[in-house]
Design an enzyme around this catalytic site. Structure first.
Site, PDB file in Angstrom:
ATOM      1  N   GLY A  22       0.784  -1.230   0.000  1.00  0.00           N
ATOM      2  CA  GLY A  22       0.000   0.000   0.000  1.00  0.00           C
ATOM      3  C   GLY A  22       0.811   1.272   0.000  1.00  0.00           C
TER       4      GLY A  22
ATOM      5  CD  GLU B 284       1.847  -2.624 -11.115  1.00  0.00           C
ATOM      6  OE1 GLU B 284       2.749  -1.780 -10.929  1.00  0.00           O
ATOM      7  OE2 GLU B 284       0.794  -2.669 -10.443  1.00  0.00           O
TER       8      GLU B 284
ATOM      9  NE  ARG C  16       3.975  -2.624  -6.693  1.00  0.00           N
ATOM     10  CZ  ARG C  16       3.277  -1.617  -6.185  1.00  0.00           C
ATOM     11  NH1 ARG C  16       2.178  -1.206  -6.804  1.00  0.00           N
ATOM     12  NH2 ARG C  16       3.663  -1.023  -5.073  1.00  0.00           N
TER      13      ARG C  16
ATOM     14  CB  CYS D  21     -13.540 -17.969   4.923  1.00  0.00           C
ATOM     15  SG  CYS D  21     -13.874 -18.469   6.604  1.00  0.00           S
TER      16      CYS D  21
END
EC number: 4.2.1.49
Length: 557
Positions: A53, A197, A202, A411
């Site tokens: 991030g 991208e 990456r 989950c």
């Protein structure tokens, strides 16, 4: 003052097995998860402490990292370590059911809560951007957002394409720690995807970890592959090296029609996370040091072009949505007055889940043994036998998702089921079925733990989008309930000034005391999400609160 050195040429890997390096599993767990955040299989730039991030870090600098590790290894079970923006600042006597670590990252007084002031503090070594799970030590790689992205795509398919994405394709950009989940999520949802991208490294990482299937040589090649695979009804993900601010307008110009458009570039951080059109990555990083104001301006101008192209797609009737990176806000600040004409993903697709406290429940095997995760997968199926959608997710996750660092699983489950699963995992540790304890945590992107008017709390029914009491209450309640570590952050996901959020992690070590803490925390934590949405007037949440026996004085009392 501490040494603000953020670079060290070292590889970090969490210990495996059931031998302790700290004094108990309650301190071994945060130690291993901190290290796991910086595992080269997990972190985007671990040598600079960056987990994901943009500049989301696990510790403020390497001196702070060393001292955190040292402190955790000596911490007693009636002591609590305080971490202030990635720096260990104090150890205080508490009690055995209190958190072992309390973390506050990137928090600024609101008037000063902007990137300019934060970057000044960061440069002086006085602050650290913790993102959401970077500075709270519970990042598990791109798997951590795969299911949320999958659920979003599936729900979009239900709403727009009669429940099937076969023969459809998603256009998006960004293959970082968060965006890297998109190609696999689209594939699992049955769609092709074109993933733009700007950093080849990456793309290479996503190819290596099987999150993306193929790389196209250029735009023409990418479109040819998309046409072929959609015609064949195949769900194949394609990466394209390039800049979204250049490629999306070109697609509009050519009259290309995707079936869905979104974006997960790091637009929340124009100085570190979004490459301006026409620039190389090297130019971008160099100029960020010498002329940051010009870099921010250029990045935001490119975001404006990017968003205008997304608006063009929306005008053609193509489902278009923001995936939580604040790109609409950046574009609006650059003069795109109608940037918010397309919705965010939460109000469009996810909020009904949040109303029931359903969100990104995750756990990691401290043993490092993948079999421990497979055994917990089976336990989830056993305890939730009638949820075919969840079973399908677990099957797909086992088949397609490569573990990064310590094996982990995510989950989406809600109030009632989280505590049920946590207690079962604790019993599996007690009985020896699992070879070592597990930790249970979640993303800060959850139903009751975040206030973010451009993302999780966008367009709340009662207009309470910007009220940030809720994540503060969530953090306080998880502390009172006995979570093993609790974090309170600012600016994750959407950047400085736009969010406040909290996180918790709890250890299942097989003890009776752990069971008591698990029952409290894993009920209270999602319970605050149901409470928050019930308070905002959502009937689904009000009904859930009554069904689950929540005591909400103004609603159920």
């Amino acid at each position: 003052m501490t040494d603000n050195n953020k670079y060290r040429d070292v590889e970090i890997r969490a210990p495996r097995g059931n031998k302790l390096t700290a004094k108990s599993w309650l301190t071994e767990a945060p130690l291993r998860m901190l290290m796991n955040n910086l595992d080269p299989q997990v972190a985007e730039n671990p040598k600079e402490l960056v987990v994901y991030g943009g500049i989301g870090r696990a510790a403020r600098n390497w001196e702070c990292y060393d001292k955190i590790v040292e402190t955790l290894t000596r911490l007693e079970d009636d002591e609590t370590l305080l971490v202030q923006s990635g720096k260990p600042v104090g150890v205080f006597k508490t009690h055995s059911n209190a958190p072992r670590v309390l973390i506050a990252n990137s928090n600024l007084v609101p008037h000063w809560a902007n990137w300019e002031h934060f970057n000044e503090l960061d440069a002086k070594g006085l602050a650290m951007y913790g993102q959401m799970t970077a500075g709270s030590w519970i990042y598990i790689g791109s798997q951590g957002i795969v299911q949320g992205t999958y659920e979003t795509f599936v729900e979009a398919g239900r709403q727009h394409y009669n429940g099937s994405l076969k023969g459809k394709w998603v256009l998006t950009a960004g293959l970082g720690g968060m965006g890297g989940a998109q190609p696999l999520a689209a594939t699992l949802a049955g769609a092709c995807s074109l993933n733009i991208e700007c950093q080849q490294s990456r793309i290479d990482f996503r190819l290596e970890t099987r999150y993306v299937d193929e790389q196209a040589t250029d735009l023409d090649d990418a479109l040819a592959r998309i046409a072929k695979y959609t015609a064949e009804g195949k769900a194949i993900s394609i990466a394209l090296h390039g800049n979204a601010a250049e490629i999306l307008p070109e697609l509009v110009k050519r009259g290309v029609r995707p079936d869905m458009v979104t974006d997960q570039t790091s637009a929340h951080d124009p100085l570190n996370g979004y490459l301006p059109a026409g620039w190389t990555w090297e130019q971008y990083r160099d100029r960020a040091q010498t002329d940051p104001a010009a870099v921010v301006k250029a990045a935001k101008q490119s975001m404006a072009v990017h968003v205008k192209a997304m608006l063009d797609f929306q005008k053609q009737g193509i489902p278009t949505f923001d995936y939580g990176n604040n790109i609409r806000q950046m574009a609006k600040e650059e003069g795109v007055a109608n940037a918010f004409d397309f919705p965010g993903f939460v109000p469009a697709y996810i909020r009904p889940l949040f109303c029931r406290g359903v969100g990104p429940f995750r756990w990691a095997a401290l043993s490092g043994d993948a079999e421990d995760i497979y055994k917990t997968d089976a336990k989830v199926k056993e305890l939730i036998p009638d949820d075919a959608h969840l079973h399908r997710w677990l099957d797909m996750a086992r088949e397609r998702i490569s573990f990064q660092g310590l094996p982990a699983r995510i989950c989406w489950v809600g109030l009632g089921l989280r505590a049920k699963l946590g207690l079962a995992f604790n019993e599996m540790v007690r009985s020896g079925e699992l070879s070592a304890p597990v930790v249970i945590g979640r993303d800060h992107l959850d139903s009751g733990s975040v206030s973010s008017p451009n993302r999780e709390t966008e367009a709340m029914r009662d207009g309470s989008d910007a009220v940030s009491d809720w994540p503060l209450l969530n953090a306080l309640l998880n502390t009172a309930g006995g979570a093993t570590w609790v974090s309170l952050h600012h600016g994750g996901g959407v950047g400085m000034g736009f969010s406040q959020h909290s996180g918790m992690v709890i250890v299942c070590d097989g003890t009776d005391e752990a069971a008591e803490r698990i029952a409290r925390v894993l009920t209270n934590d999602p319970g605050t999400g149901v409470m928050r949405h019930a308070d905002a007037g959502y009937q689904i949440a009000i009904d859930c609160a009554k069904e689950q026996g929540l005591d909400l004085p103004m609603i159920t009392g």
